[in-house]
Structure formats: structure tokens, C-alpha cells
Design an enzyme around this catalytic site. Structure first.
Site, PDB file in Angstrom:
ATOM      1  N   ASP A  25       0.501  -1.294  -0.133  1.00 16.05           N
ATOM      2  CA  ASP A  25       0.121  -0.089   0.108  1.00 16.05           C
ATOM      3  C   ASP A  25       1.023   1.369  -0.115  1.00 16.05           C
ATOM      4  OD1 ASP A  25      -2.808   1.446   0.323  1.00 16.05           O
ATOM      5  OD2 ASP A  25      -1.610   1.959   2.203  1.00 16.05           O
ATOM      6  N   GLU A  64       0.988  -0.598  -5.056  1.00 16.58           N
ATOM      7  CA  GLU A  64      -0.049   0.402  -5.296  1.00 16.58           C
ATOM      8  C   GLU A  64       0.700   1.782  -5.429  1.00 16.58           C
ATOM      9  OE1 GLU A  64      -3.260   3.508  -3.880  1.00 16.58           O
ATOM     10  OE2 GLU A  64      -1.609   2.436  -2.437  1.00 16.58           O
TER      11      GLU A  64
END
Length: 735
Positions: free
Chosen positions: A412, A465
């Protein structure tokens, strides 16, 4: 020759340090100490009334006396060699405990462990730090170890010692910053914390950074547990290690574990095991071959969706135990479904029981706020330049592959790690040693992690990401890249959703937003994502983003999903969007399954189901995903009509597909669609089929290609194009 015995005398300055809670080597004075002519047994037990040592061989009892310092008990046994004993303790409150003295054991952490950890390359440090049930010198108990280099004193506290930090202070291992203690007894299943005395004198409690489990929030103590499990997914694991993910289909169903479905029997959540059996049936029915779980690591705040982690090594206890989660992964593996987990190494929350200022100093976070805090997120940033912190994170990712057999890790907020000025204005950030905004330590950490994951666990996918154009994300580290396997295609997502939200009347002015992604499609290995981030915070669900009336919304969504599935790149869709849920994602409620009362949502689910199946069974849609040979525009320039046509190719010529998309509500009859060759072409997929809720005006007959120039090709077929639709054609082989 008899072993030489040492002279021993009680050092009352050490006793004073024990009493004040400032002693970092209690084994030096507590426990049994063998002297020249006798043995000492010392114990520090505040609030104890009577303390007795019982020889486990002879059963003889020796009473320890507290004379000089309250709570410090001692006995000298003349003419006695070292022997095994238990302490029997009667406390002031009338309670009584009998246990083997924890201060008679050598350290479990050896110098090699210390050296590797200090260097930042102990990739199985989770086998040493934390709470580990084990047998030591024939005695069952639990080994506790925690890194707190700047602490004055660290103690294990729990119900087993009445949460009294004076009872079980830990020994600090030289040159390591690690405190450790072996506590005998059957305490698996007990909760615990570490009580830390900072050099400032402040005393506070922390959860274990390496805890394997914890209490259900809002409680936050760590939980002693055994990770033993007999895995039954050997076939899956063997084939995974040799799989070429780039050339195979990946249809990923992203979900939030706690709000996919909710029980109706009074429980707050389903158990991991319950979810596994229900989810496997659904994913197989829908032809998804991967599930991606929003973070399942322990976190205190439900609305964070797991992205503010306090227990990096602990599957959240909301849904069960670590073994329950192992069952979840194993069950999905045996049903042919891979498991990807979201992982958050970019930042961590400031909760008092968590990693922040762990030993009274900035330990896991950078001490300078310009490097150590996210100004907008209100969280701490890991100090990637510190060996032990980097080791904590690298080992953590490896741990999920090792202990839980996960098949992928989606990292993330990578952009926030790569850029020192992420989310900051001038004066709020510190440049690197070269004056740039690149976080060199974070880059090294990412490279190290990706290399070690591929080395130790071949087949586990590392997915970034990352929202910027940082180059070579999915290139090998040896080639100058960061070493990820895939990167979320945020550029495609933003352009595409921006386009789809427009009234079809205005789409012709934004045609390049549909086609621009092919300019960079082969610069990285991409995953096309329509994730949870796009259906929250008043952004609207996928169906509500679509323009037009009720029926047009569904037609728009069908062509949107169709374009996504035929565009190069792996695929990810968030839960609820496959049934065209109107409400946004809400972690406090389940997917709106009641929508199946309405035909349009039943049709949409069937459409996604068959679209996934079509994708998985057509090699042209995945075999050459990252090869320019796998895609060719037929006509990318029909902006005024908002039409797109292109070719997808596989390794075999007979797998070639021709795709035609119409992004307006205008039908076209006898449209000349170029084909890469002559022969007979049939429509093999149409979003306008009546079974999907369309008008059913799709091409029902096989089309014979005519030899005539069309869009730079030598052949074409004449087709009809339904409004707001996608049609896919394939050459018919044989009769």
C-alpha cells in the site's frame, strides 16, 4: 576435577534497582546462584507473604526470607549443589502460586541471532522475537523477546503475574537492544503486554510488535498462541512456484473481510473458516481465481479498514485465530483460488499501545518529524534507514508467505515511501544526501524485500499500489528496477473513470483518455483496478458513476467492464461492484445482496460471471499481456462516434480476437469492422445480449470477411453495433 564454584554475595544496589524497576539484568541476582560452599536462591516478589523453594527431587522445602528489603526473598542452603526447584508463593491477598523459577534459564537468543538482527538481515527474526511456546531444558514454557534498546527496564506482564511489572523483568542481551525472558508454565492462550520503563522514568505498557495474535478490539493486549499447523495444500504450493503469472489470467476479487457478508445469528462477524467456505463457492461461481484481502493484520479502528496496523504479525482476531486464517488460505488454495493480502509498510498509527515511541524514544519511526510523520494522515513513518526496523518489515512480509502461504502481497501507498516530499510543501521535508526528493533508504528496503521474497518464496507476487510514474517498478532489481511483479495501473483507472462519468454527448472531446493508456501499457506489468478507493468517500459506486437513466447506467457499466477485461493488464474489481451495488462501500454493513430482488442486478452479476469466464478461456486476453505483439489498434481515432476497435492476440493465430466498443447510446448498422485476415468471423461475446439485460441486437450470424481495404487492413466484416456495448469476434475455424 570438581567444577570451580564462584563467590556470590547479594549486591544490595542491584536489589534497589529491582525495587525501583530499573534493573535490566535481573538474572544476575535472581534465581539460584551456586557458591563455594552453598547455594543462594533469590526472588523478588512484591506483595508476597511466604515464599518456599521445593527441591523437585527430594521434595525438601526451604523458606526464603525477606528481611532487609520488602519483597526481596532469599535463602542460603549450606553444603548444597545446584538443584531443580519450584517456588511456592503465598500472597497478601490470600492467593497462592507454584511455578518453576524463570530466572534459572540461559538466553534463547544467541549471538548469531543478535548479529543478524543488528545487521538487518535476520529474515526469520519472528522465530526469535515475540512470544514462543517451547520446551527449554525439558521444561515447557514461553520465550518472550522484544527489541527496546533505549529502555531502562522491560517486563512481561499478564494475568499470570497480576500485571505487576516488578514480577517478571527481562534480561537485556548485550550489544543487541533485545530483552528476553523464558517463563515456565502452561500459559498458551494467555494475554500479555510489555511494561517498559523509559530512561526518563516514564512507565507504560505496549503490545508486542511481534505478537502472533491479540485481543478483539477495543482491548489491545497481545495473545500467546501456537502457530503449529499441518498444511494440506502441497499441490497448490508446488505448481505456484513454477507458474508464470505474467502469461496467465488474473481475475482478482478485492474484498473487506468483515463486510462481504455478515452473520444473522447475533455474531458481529463470520469466522475465517465460515468465510472461506462461503467465499470459495462464490468466487468459483463467478470465475475469479484470486481474492485480495484488504489488510487483515490487527488494527484497532474499524473505519481504517485495516490500513492503520498495530499488529503486523497478527491476523486480526475479529474473525478468529491465526490457525483459523491458515485454514482460510488452505481452503481457498484447494479450491483453486490464490490469496493476496494488502500490506502497509508506509506508515503506522500513533495509538499508545502500538509501535510509536516504543521504548520512550523514536524507535520504529524517524526522529525528525519531517521524515517521521505524515502531516495529512496523522501517522508515523518507518525509519527505513535503521537496520532493525527494516528487518522488522522485510521479515514481516516473508512471515505471511512462510506461516500463512499467501500468494501475493499488495504493498500500500508506495508513492508515499518513495518521495520524501510526498504530501508536504516546501520546508516540511528533508532532502536526501544528494539534495533530491527520493527516499533512498525506502528504495533500498523495497529492493531488498522483493529480492528476498522471490528468492525464498518463488511464485509469491509482489504488487505495488503506486500512483506516480516512477520508472521500472516491475523490472528486476538486477536491471535497475524495484523488483515488483505487478503495479496497479492508477493512470488507466483515473482516465477511464473520468471518461465513463461523462455524458456520452461529451465523450468525443475526451477520446484520448480511453486510448492514452496504450502509450505506456508495456512500460510495466500492470493490474487494471477498480478498487475500494474508487467507491468510497462520496465518489459513488461504479453504477452511480455511470451517466444516463436507469437502463443506460447498466449499459454503460457493461461496456466499461468489457473494455477493462479486453484491455491489456490483469484485472481487479471490488466487492459489490459485480452486482452493481448503488451504495458506497461501508465497512459497517455487508454487500447489498438484497439487490437480487431486481432483475438488473441479477443480469449484471451474470454478465460479470460470464465476462470473467470469457477472459479466463481466451488466451488472447492474457498470454501476451505484457508483449506489444498481443495488442493492435484497428481504429483508435473515431472520436466523433466514440467507437474503439482493436485486436488481441495470443501465442496461436487461431486465438486472435477482434474487439469493438461503442461508448454512445447510438446504434450503427452495417458498420465496416476491419479484421486481421479473411475467413468467417463470429461474435463470441456481446454485452447487449438479452441474458445480460441488453436489447439482444447482437450479431447472431457468422460474418464472411470481404477483401477490401478498411482501416489499414485488407479485410472487413459488416456488423451492427448496439448502443453502449462491447462486441468480441473470433475467426471460426473449420466448417
Amino acid at each position: 576435577m570438581a567444577q570451580r564454584k564462584e563467590v556470590f554475595a547479594i549486591n544490595w544496589m542491584e536489589v534497589d534497582a529491582l525495587v525501583r524497576g530499573r534493573h535490566n539484568n535481573p538474572h544476575h541476582i535472581l534465581g539460584m546462584h551456586e557458591c563455594i560452599d552453598d547455594v543462594y536462591i533469590n526472588a523478588y516478589l512484591p506483595n508476597a507473604k511466604v515464599v518456599t523453594a521445593i527441591d523437585e527431587t527430594t521434595k525438601k522445602k526451604y523458606t526464603l526470607v525477606s528481611e532487609r528489603v520488602e519483597g526481596f526473598f532469599s535463602v542460603v542452603i549450606k553444603d548444597k549443589n545446584r538443584f531443580s526447584y519450584k517456588l511456592n508463593v503465598k500472597f497478601d491477598d490470600g492467593t497462592e502460586q507454584s511455578y518453576i523459577d524463570p530466572y534459572n534459564f540461559e538466553p534463547v537468543i544467541d549471538p548469531i541471532d543478535v548479529s543478524l538482527f543488528n545487521e538487518g538481515c535476520h529474515y526469520e527474526i519472528y522465530e526469535r522475537l515475540g512470544a514462543h511456546p517451547m520446551t527449554l531444558d525439558g521444561i515447557k514454557g514461553v520465550s518472550f523477546a522484544v527489541w527496546a534498546p533505549n529502555a531502562e527496564r522491560v517486563s512481561v506482564v499478564g494475568n499470570f503475574n497480576k500485571w505487576d511489572g516488578r514480577r517478571n523483568p527481562m534480561r537485556k542481551i548485550d550489544y543487541s537492544g533485545i530483552f528476553e525472558l523464558f517463563i515456565p508454565g502452561d500459559i498458551v492462550g494467555e494475554i500479555y503486554k510489555y511494561e517498559i520503563c523509559a530512561k526518563s522514568g516514564e512507565v507504560f505498557m505496549k503490545s508486542d510488535p511481534y505478537a502472533f495474535s491479540g485481543e478483539v478490539r477495543p482491548a489491545n493486549a497481545s495473545l500467546i498462541c501456537d502457530l503449529s499447523y499441518t498444511w494440506k495444500d502441497k499441490d497448490w504450493m508446488e505448481q505456484r512456484s513454477s507458474k508464470n503469472a505474467v502469461q496467465t489470467p488474473m481475475a482478482i476479487y478485492e474484498m473487506h473481510m468483515g463486510s462481504w457478508k455478515r452473520p444473522t445469528d447475533g455474531r458481529e462477524f463470520f469466522n475465517y473458516r465460515d468465510i472461506a467456505t462461503q467465499l470459495a463457492v462464490y468466487l468459483k461461481e463467478m470465475h475469479y481465481n484470486y481474492v485480495e484481502l484488504m489488510p487483515i493484520m490487527e488494527h484497532p479502528y474499524d473505519p481504517s479498514w485495516g490500513y492503520q496496523v498495530t499488529g503486523y504479525y497478527a491476523p486480526t482476531s475479529r474473525y478468529g485465530s491465526p490457525v483459523d486464517f491458515m485454514f482460510f488460505v488452505e481452503y481457498l488454495h484447494n479450491e483453486g483460488i490464490g490469496v493476496i493480502i494488502d500490506w502497509v509498510p508506509a506508515h503506522f498509527p500513533k495509538d499508545e499501545h502500538g509501535l510509536g515511541r516504543f521504548d520512550g524514544t523514536c524507535l520504529y519511526e524517524h526522529e525528525d518529524k519531517r521524515r517521521g510523520e505524515h502531516p495529512h494522515w496523522g501517522t508515523y513513518i518507518f525509519n527505513y534507514g535503521r537496520n532493525e526496523v527494516r528487518n522488522f518489515l522485510v521479515a514481516n512480509a516473508l512471515y505471511w508467505a512462510d506461516k500463512y502461504h499467501v500468494d501475493g502481497i499488495r504493498m500500500d501507498a508506495v508513492a508515499s515511501m518513495l518521495y520524501l516530499d510526498y504530501g508536504r510543501t516546501g520546508g516540511e521535508w528533508l532532502p536526501n544526501i544528494y539534495g533530491g526528493n527520493e527516499n533512498l533508504e525506502a528504495i533500498d528496503f523495497i529492493k531488498e524485500l522483493n529480492q528476498k521474497m522471490h528468492e525464498k518464496f518463488p511464485g509469491v507476487l509482489m504488487i505495488a499500489e503506486e500512483s506516480t510514474a516512477w520508472p521500472m517498478m516491475t523490472h528486476k532489481v538486477s536491471d535497475g528496477g524495484l523488483g515488483f511483479d505487478f503495479k496497479w495501473n492508477m493512470g488507466w483507472m483515473n482516465d477511464f473513470l473520468g471518461y465513463m462519468k461523462l455524458d456520452p454527448l461529451y465523450r468525443k472531446y475526451h477520446h484520448n483518455e480511453l486510448t492514452f493508456s496504450m502509450v505506456y501499457a508495456y512500460s510495466e506489468n500492470f493490474v487494471l483496478v477498480l478498487s475500494h478507493d474508487e467507491v468510497v468517500h462520496e465518489k459513488g459506486s461504479m453504477i452511480t458513476k455511470m451517466p444516463g437513466g436507469y437502463e443506460d447506467k447498466f449499459s454503460n457499466l457493461r461496456v466499461a467492464y468489457g473494455y477493462m477485461m479486453t484491455h491489456p493488464g490483469k484485472k481487479l474489481l471490488f466487492m459489490g461492484q459485480e452486482i452493481a451495488q448503488f451504495t458506497e462501500f461501508n465497512e459497517a454493513s455487508e454487500v447489498d445482496w438484497s439487490l437480487f430482488e431486481f432483475d438488473a442486478h441479477v443480469y449484471m452479476q451474470k454478465y460479470v460471471k460470464e465476462l470473467n469466464s470469457f477472459y479466463a478461456n481466451e488466451p488472447a486476453l492474457f498470454e501476451l499481456d505484457q508483449d506489444p505483439e498481443g495488442f493492435q489498434w484497428i481504429n483508435a481515432n473515431s472520436a466523433n462516434t466514440s467507437l474503439l476497435s482493436y485486436i488481441r492476440r495470443g501465442k496461436k493465430a487461431e486465438d486472435t480476437l477482434v474487439v469493438l466498443c461503442n461508448f454512445t447510446p447510438i446504434a450503427h448498422k452495417a458498420y465496416k469492422l476491419a479484421t486481421p485476415s479473411g475467413g468467417r468471423w463470429e461474435e463470441v461475446f456481446s454485452s447487449d445480449s438479452a441474458k445480460f439485460g441488453g436489447e439482444g441486437t447482437n450479431n447472431k450470424t457468422v460474418k464472411q470477411a470481404k477483401k477490401e481495404e478498411c482501416d489499414g487492413f485488407d479485410h472487413y466484416i459488416s456488423v451492427q453495433i448496439p448502443p453502449l456495448s462491447i462486441s468480441v469476434f473470433k475467426k471460426k475455424i473449420g466448417k
